[in-house]
Design an enzyme around this catalytic site. Structure first.
Site, PDB file in Angstrom:
ATOM      1  N   HIS A   1      -5.050  79.895 102.539  1.00 44.09           N
ATOM      2  CA  HIS A   1      -3.841  79.463 103.260  1.00 44.09           C
ATOM      3  C   HIS A   1      -3.945  77.979 103.554  1.00 44.09           C
ATOM      4  O   HIS A   1      -5.016  77.373 103.446  1.00 44.09           O
ATOM      5  CB  HIS A   1      -3.665  80.266 104.551  1.00 44.09           C
ATOM      6  CG  HIS A   1      -4.773  80.099 105.554  1.00 44.09           C
ATOM      7  ND1 HIS A   1      -4.563  80.070 106.909  1.00 44.09           N
ATOM      8  CD2 HIS A   1      -6.131  79.959 105.405  1.00 44.09           C
ATOM      9  CE1 HIS A   1      -5.714  79.922 107.552  1.00 44.09           C
ATOM     10  NE2 HIS A   1      -6.675  79.857 106.663  1.00 44.09           N
TER      11      HIS A   1
ATOM     12  N   CYS B   1       1.856  76.302 104.875  1.00 46.54           N
ATOM     13  CA  CYS B   1       1.445  77.664 104.510  1.00 46.54           C
ATOM     14  C   CYS B   1       2.440  78.339 103.573  1.00 46.54           C
ATOM     15  O   CYS B   1       2.055  78.900 102.550  1.00 46.54           O
ATOM     16  CB  CYS B   1       1.212  78.503 105.766  1.00 46.54           C
ATOM     17  SG  CYS B   1       2.681  78.761 106.808  1.00 46.54           S
TER      18      CYS B   1
ATOM     19  N   HIS C   1       3.270  82.102 110.207  1.00 46.46           N
ATOM     20  CA  HIS C   1       2.229  81.716 109.251  1.00 46.46           C
ATOM     21  C   HIS C   1       2.167  82.752 108.132  1.00 46.46           C
ATOM     22  O   HIS C   1       2.541  83.920 108.312  1.00 46.46           O
ATOM     23  CB  HIS C   1       0.874  81.619 109.956  1.00 46.46           C
ATOM     24  CG  HIS C   1      -0.198  80.970 109.139  1.00 46.46           C
ATOM     25  ND1 HIS C   1      -0.106  79.677 108.677  1.00 46.46           N
ATOM     26  CD2 HIS C   1      -1.399  81.444 108.685  1.00 46.46           C
ATOM     27  CE1 HIS C   1      -1.193  79.367 108.004  1.00 46.46           C
ATOM     28  NE2 HIS C   1      -1.995  80.422 107.979  1.00 46.46           N
TER      29      HIS C   1
END
Length: 275
Positions: A236, A178, A224
């Site tokens: 993502h 990510c 994240h």
């Protein structure tokens, strides 16, 4: 202070000087790293040009003091295709010298011929040919006044990794995580942000209220990060089963690609613009 050049297409940066070990990041061919510590067994602790640290084995490195300054003095271009073969002749039948991932740097050694082949030099001195359409400008600075166009370039770069598999610590089309996706999208556009999934005050990314969130800004969750696309959508890289890589999801509970866990777990938003 010692510097070295990454000569491998993808050089793994580990959390510790051993293998197997958790991957922290990847440095790409043509990048310069600072050697901050030399360790037994050929290991080095290094710092990248975007100030990220990890452990790298010397077999991936070309020591810069062997030919001081020569690479820095050459013009550079960056691989913009997912991958680019460097061949030993300007024809598709040429033998492959190396295959480089998007983000790797080469030095053009002359103009492209009538068929689009351009001679290039790698940072360890090897030479070959690739298509000029596989290469682009190495961007090392950005202009805040170029906000509209830059936001679109950030989004376009991130979306160009769609479908790439998730790889913890990865930052290439062979596998990306990510923060690797977000940091690489920014890096390809001349902007340095923190490599991990959080805002670091040492970089230009700063917190913003949700009302200010716009295309190209980042959304941070616990462990994240994603890039906002507008209309409640974000791109993502996720290891979630069924996605397993770079995908688009939504914060809108009525959308078919809604990610409830992420929508309810937002920690903050970040932007480099008008902060």
């Amino acid at each position: 202070m010692r510097y070295a050049l990454v000569k491998s297409p993808i050089a793994p940066l580990y959390l510790r000087p051993e293998v197997p070990c958790e991957l922290a990041d990847e440095a790409l061919c043509g990048w310069r790293v600072e050697i901050t510590e030399e360790l037994p067994g050929g290991w080095c602790k290094v710092k990248t040009h975007y100030s990220y640290t990890g452990y790298l084995h010397q077999r991936h490195l070309e020591l810069a003091e062997d030919r001081p300054g020569w690479w820095e003095a050459l013009p550079k271009q960056v691989v913009t295709r997912l991958t680019a073969d460097i061949l030993n002749a300007p024809k598709v039948q040429g033998a492959c010298v190396e295959t480089l991932p998007r983000g790797a740097w080469v030095s053009p050694a002359g103009p492209a011929d009538e068929n689009g082949w351009v001679p290039v030099t790698l940072c360890d001195g090897r030479t070959g040919y690739t298509k000029h359409s596989f290469l682009g400008e190495v961007i090392t600075a950005w202009d805040p006044a170029d906000e509209v166009q830059l936001r679109e370039r950030l989004v376009r770069t991130a979306l160009s990794y769609m479908g790439v598999q998730y790889r913890w610590g990865g930052r290439t089309p062979l596998g990306i995580d990510c923060s690797g996706l977000c940091s690489q999208a920014y890096l390809m556009n001349g902007i340095l942000i923190h490599r991990d999934a959080r805002i670091d005050p040492a970089f230009s990314m700063k917190p913003i209220p949700r009302a200010r969130l716009d295309r190209g800004d980042l959304i941070f969750f616990k462990g994240h990060v994603a890039m906002y696309l507008g209309e409640e959508r974000f791109v993502h890289s996720t290891g979630k089963d069924g996605s397993d890589g770079v995908v688009i999801n939504s914060l809108d509970p009525t959308a078919p690609n809604y990610r409830q866990d992420l929508a309810e777990g937002i920690l903050e938003m970040g932007s480099i613009f008008r902060v």
